[in-house]
Write an enzyme that holds these catalytic residues in place. Structure first.
Site, PDB file in Angstrom:
ATOM      1  CG  HIS A  34     -38.820  10.977  22.409  1.00 53.56           C
ATOM      2  ND1 HIS A  34     -38.469  10.030  22.774  1.00 53.56           N
ATOM      3  CD2 HIS A  34     -40.358  10.504  22.134  1.00 53.56           C
ATOM      4  CE1 HIS A  34     -39.624   9.298  23.296  1.00 53.56           C
ATOM      5  NE2 HIS A  34     -40.567   9.603  22.636  1.00 53.56           N
ATOM      6  CE1 TYR A  88     -52.288  28.602  34.122  1.00 49.97           C
ATOM      7  CE2 TYR A  88     -52.377  29.007  36.656  1.00 49.97           C
ATOM      8  CZ  TYR A  88     -53.150  29.590  35.418  1.00 49.97           C
ATOM      9  OH  TYR A  88     -53.816  30.707  35.151  1.00 49.97           O
ATOM     10  CG  ASP A 103     -43.909  10.721  23.312  1.00 46.61           C
ATOM     11  OD1 ASP A 103     -44.056   9.816  22.759  1.00 46.61           O
ATOM     12  OD2 ASP A 103     -43.036  11.423  24.472  1.00 46.61           O
TER      13      ASP A 103
END
Length: 142
Positions: free
Chosen positions: A22, A112, A64
């Site tokens: 999670h 990034y 999520d």
């Protein structure tokens, strides 16, 4: 081989998806994404597109629900007059599997930096521009 598992999902990728917990994040990078230089765990999927990978992954991958934006995209660089049509395809794919409202748009260099901390980076041969996507894993509720 297993029944019902799309062949686009390699054993290595399935292992990574199963290991994730999670809140862990998976980056799916397009063909231009510098995944090898950023990844803690790199999974290659040469010859495959991001939409095909996303569709196969979303069959098994819970997003999520405890965050505002469980899906992030690399935002178009300011001044680059480009509308990524692939984002509409991503929205359609995700909505087939999960309730979903909107993407988080992440500035290129911030994307990034976030990719460097992702659990894994999955590279593809996607040629569309701005096709990089981050998925934040949720919990399986059965």
């Amino acid at each position: 081989m297993l029944k019902g598992v799309p062949s686009i999902l390699s054993p290595e990728l399935l292992k990574v998806l199963m290991e994730m917990g999670h809140g862990d994040e998976l980056v799916i990078g397009d063909g231009n994404f510098p995944g090898a230089s950023m990844a803690q765990r790199l999974v290659r999927s040469d010859g495959n597109s991001v939409p095909a990978l996303l569709d196969a992954i979303m069959r098994f991958f819970p997003l999520d629900t405890f965050v505002g934006h469980p899906v992030g995209l690399m935002a178009v660089v300011p001044g680059h007059d480009y509308k990524p049509v692939i984002w509409d395809e991503y929205r359609s794919i995700i909505q087939k599997y999960e309730p979903f409202t909107d993407f988080e748009y992440i500035e290129r260099f911030a994307f990034y930096e976030r990719a460097k901390t992702a659990y894994a980076i999955l590279t593809s041969s996607e040629t569309a521009l701005y096709a990089n996507i981050i998925l934040k894993k949720g919990v399986v509720q059965e």
